[in-house]
Design an enzyme around this catalytic site. Structure first.
Site, PDB file in Angstrom:
ATOM      1  CB  VAL A 116      18.321  41.621 -65.152  1.00 14.45           C
ATOM      2  CG1 VAL A 116      18.926  41.338 -63.685  1.00 14.45           C
ATOM      3  CG2 VAL A 116      17.139  42.554 -65.245  1.00 14.45           C
ATOM      4  N   PRO A 135      26.056  32.719 -64.808  1.00 14.12           N
ATOM      5  CG  PRO A 135      25.243  32.978 -66.734  1.00 14.12           C
ATOM      6  CD  PRO A 135      25.742  32.110 -65.859  1.00 14.12           C
ATOM      7  CG  HIS A 136      21.822  37.673 -62.182  1.00 15.64           C
ATOM      8  ND1 HIS A 136      21.093  37.781 -61.255  1.00 15.64           N
ATOM      9  CD2 HIS A 136      21.761  39.075 -62.874  1.00 15.64           C
ATOM     10  CE1 HIS A 136      20.572  38.950 -61.127  1.00 15.64           C
ATOM     11  NE2 HIS A 136      21.028  39.677 -62.250  1.00 15.64           N
ATOM     12  CB  VAL A 137      26.684  33.172 -59.416  1.00 17.63           C
ATOM     13  CG1 VAL A 137      27.710  34.211 -59.264  1.00 17.63           C
ATOM     14  CG2 VAL A 137      26.497  32.477 -58.282  1.00 17.63           C
ATOM     15  CG  ASN A 139      22.929  40.800 -57.211  1.00 23.47           C
ATOM     16  OD1 ASN A 139      23.087  41.287 -56.101  1.00 23.47           O
ATOM     17  ND2 ASN A 139      23.873  41.212 -58.062  1.00 23.47           N
TER      18      ASN A 139
END
Length: 235
Positions: A116, A135-137, A139
């Site tokens: 993901v 990372p993934h900020v 969502n």
């Protein structure tokens, strides 16, 4: 909460005209709905951090006005931990090392979580500049965890992430929260803390844990004072 142009102008301390100009010239992330722009708070904070634009401290006081128990950044970092000398020579291997170090419940599928994170990274770099990535900020990673956590991982050697300023990444902050609201709160705190000169120096030099926590406490104590509040002599 979706923000309008006026909200963004107030949070970034600029005119509404400047907001429209930044949409066209600096890729400020906005969505046109029924002829009007709307902005996602997490995306706005990420963009402002990457472009080194100060966000008004009122964002914290507004968010806390109706908050029940939002996490402190220092507490979340204590929960998630600070790790040093992580292996990784590519973006994928560095992110794999980060996921392996996350203090996750046993039932969480780390391999799925890694995929993901990699999928998000493939869309656009999460490198925000100054050798830092989050990372993934955009969502939020929302998992069934007892309390929110922020994990700081220092890489043994910098890795190219395609950041806006061209600098390779050597420090990664990962946010994991039980709710989207907690994620946005921690992201706002982190974005503010990372603009502090001492904090920047500590991250650049892979500073000691005690020094990093002390800097966060100092900055957070300043945020707790309402705008315009006087600082007592000797504090």
């Amino acid at each position: 909460m979706q923000l309008n142009v006026r909200d963004v102008a107030e949070l970034l301390n600029v005119s509404e005209k400047t907001v429209y100009r930044w949409i066209n010239e600096r890729q400020l992330p906005g969505y046109r709905l029924s002829g009007q722009y709307r902005f996602n708070r997490a995306e706005l904070l990420e963009w402002a951090t990457a472009n080194k634009i100060n966000v008004s401290p009122t964002i914290f006081h507004e968010a806390e006005a109706d908050a029940t128990q939002l996490p402190e950044l220092g507490d979340a970092l204590q929960t998630g931990g600070i790790f040093y000398r992580l292996a990784g020579t590519t973006k994928e291997s560095a992110l794999r090392s980060v996921v392996e170090h996350l203090r996750l419940p046993e039932e969480v599928d780390r391999e799925f979580l890694l995929q993901v994170v990699l999928a998000r990274e493939a869309l656009e770099s999460t490198g925000i500049g100054d050798g830092i990535a989050i990372p993934h900020v955009r969502n939020p990673i929302v998992l069934h965890v007892p309390k929110p956590m922020v994990t700081l991982c220092f890489l043994e050697q910098p890795v190219e992430f395609g950041a806006l300023d061209g600098q390779p990444v050597h420090a990664l902050f990962t946010l994991i929260s039980p709710t989207v609201k907690a994620h946005l709160h921690l992201l706002a705190r982190l974005a503010f803390v990372l603009r502090d000169a001492e904090m920047k120096s500590l991250i650049a030099g892979q500073g000691r844990r005690d020094d990093i926590f002390a800097a966060i406490r100092r900055i957070s104590d300043g945020l707790k004072r309402p705008p315009g509040a006087a600082v007592k002599e000797g504090s």
